[in-house]
Motif scaffolding. Structure first.
Motif, PDB file in Angstrom:
ATOM      1  N   VAL A   8       0.842  -1.204   0.000  1.00  0.00           N
ATOM      2  CA  VAL A   8       0.000   0.000   0.000  1.00  0.00           C
ATOM      3  C   VAL A   8       0.876   1.253   0.000  1.00  0.00           C
ATOM      4  O   VAL A   8       0.640   2.181  -0.775  1.00  0.00           O
ATOM      5  CB  VAL A   8      -0.977   0.004   1.197  1.00  0.00           C
ATOM      6  N   ALA A   9       1.896   1.267   0.831  1.00  0.00           N
ATOM      7  CA  ALA A   9       2.791   2.431   0.883  1.00  0.00           C
ATOM      8  C   ALA A   9       3.463   2.657  -0.469  1.00  0.00           C
ATOM      9  O   ALA A   9       3.560   3.803  -0.937  1.00  0.00           O
ATOM     10  CB  ALA A   9       3.832   2.235   1.982  1.00  0.00           C
ATOM     11  N   ASN A  10       3.908   1.576  -1.123  1.00  0.00           N
ATOM     12  CA  ASN A  10       4.545   1.697  -2.436  1.00  0.00           C
ATOM     13  C   ASN A  10       3.572   2.237  -3.484  1.00  0.00           C
ATOM     14  O   ASN A  10       3.938   3.086  -4.306  1.00  0.00           O
ATOM     15  CB  ASN A  10       5.097   0.347  -2.903  1.00  0.00           C
ATOM     16  N   LEU A  27      -6.111   9.059  -0.140  1.00  0.00           N
ATOM     17  CA  LEU A  27      -6.691   7.731  -0.285  1.00  0.00           C
ATOM     18  C   LEU A  27      -7.965   7.623   0.558  1.00  0.00           C
ATOM     19  O   LEU A  27      -8.979   7.104   0.099  1.00  0.00           O
ATOM     20  CB  LEU A  27      -5.678   6.666   0.121  1.00  0.00           C
ATOM     21  N   PHE A  28      -7.910   8.140   1.765  1.00  0.00           N
ATOM     22  CA  PHE A  28      -9.082   8.151   2.643  1.00  0.00           C
ATOM     23  C   PHE A  28     -10.228   8.944   2.014  1.00  0.00           C
ATOM     24  O   PHE A  28     -11.362   8.471   1.942  1.00  0.00           O
ATOM     25  CB  PHE A  28      -8.692   8.732   4.007  1.00  0.00           C
ATOM     26  N   LEU A  64      -6.506   3.036   7.516  1.00  0.00           N
ATOM     27  CA  LEU A  64      -5.381   3.176   6.579  1.00  0.00           C
ATOM     28  C   LEU A  64      -4.065   3.345   7.315  1.00  0.00           C
ATOM     29  O   LEU A  64      -3.057   2.725   6.962  1.00  0.00           O
ATOM     30  CB  LEU A  64      -5.607   4.363   5.647  1.00  0.00           C
ATOM     31  N   CYS A  65      -4.081   4.175   8.335  1.00  0.00           N
ATOM     32  CA  CYS A  65      -2.870   4.407   9.130  1.00  0.00           C
ATOM     33  C   CYS A  65      -2.406   3.104   9.781  1.00  0.00           C
ATOM     34  O   CYS A  65      -1.224   2.779   9.753  1.00  0.00           O
ATOM     35  CB  CYS A  65      -3.139   5.479  10.174  1.00  0.00           C
ATOM     36  N   HIS A  69       1.135   1.355   8.753  1.00  0.00           N
ATOM     37  CA  HIS A  69       2.147   1.285   9.818  1.00  0.00           C
ATOM     38  C   HIS A  69       2.178  -0.073  10.503  1.00  0.00           C
ATOM     39  O   HIS A  69       2.786  -0.218  11.566  1.00  0.00           O
ATOM     40  CB  HIS A  69       1.923   2.410  10.822  1.00  0.00           C
ATOM     41  N   ASN A  70       1.505  -1.058   9.859  1.00  0.00           N
ATOM     42  CA  ASN A  70       1.536  -2.449  10.304  1.00  0.00           C
ATOM     43  C   ASN A  70       1.106  -2.605  11.764  1.00  0.00           C
ATOM     44  O   ASN A  70       1.727  -3.331  12.532  1.00  0.00           O
ATOM     45  CB  ASN A  70       2.931  -3.044  10.062  1.00  0.00           C
ATOM     46  N   LYS A  71       0.054  -1.916  12.141  1.00  0.00           N
ATOM     47  CA  LYS A  71      -0.458  -2.000  13.506  1.00  0.00           C
ATOM     48  C   LYS A  71      -1.601  -3.000  13.640  1.00  0.00           C
ATOM     49  O   LYS A  71      -2.120  -3.186  14.723  1.00  0.00           O
ATOM     50  CB  LYS A  71      -0.919  -0.619  13.979  1.00  0.00           C
ATOM     51  N   LYS A  72      -1.996  -3.613  12.554  1.00  0.00           N
ATOM     52  CA  LYS A  72      -3.062  -4.612  12.586  1.00  0.00           C
ATOM     53  C   LYS A  72      -2.447  -5.989  12.385  1.00  0.00           C
ATOM     54  O   LYS A  72      -1.530  -6.154  11.586  1.00  0.00           O
ATOM     55  CB  LYS A  72      -4.084  -4.362  11.472  1.00  0.00           C
TER      56      LYS A  72
END
Length: 77
Positions: A11-13, A25-26, A36-37, A41-44
């Protein structure tokens, strides 16, 4: 690399490639900004297919194109 890490990086790429911010995007796609955040930021621990689908639809790519990336080769999950 885990699946969620690969999704976050993909997604970041894609945002970088299209010169989109997370906010854009939001606004364009309706995925909650906090979601999205968390994804980027791989928090999920897990990302729903619905979220990935909405991101793809907003970026105008197919799910196949999203996952057709070397990031998803040889995952540790």
């Amino acid at each position: 690399m885990t699946l969620t890490q690969a999704i976050a990086e993909r997604v970041a790429n894609l945002l970088t490639q299209r010169s989109y911010s997370q906010y854009e995007l939001f606004k364009r796609g309706g995925v909650p900004r906090s979601t999205l955040c968390d994804v980027i930021h791989n928090k999920k621990k897990r990302v729903s297919t619905e979220t990935i689908y909405q991101i793809c639809a907003t970026l105008e790519i197919s799910l196949k194109d999203f996952f057709d990336d070397p990031l998803f080769d040889g995952l540790d999950d």
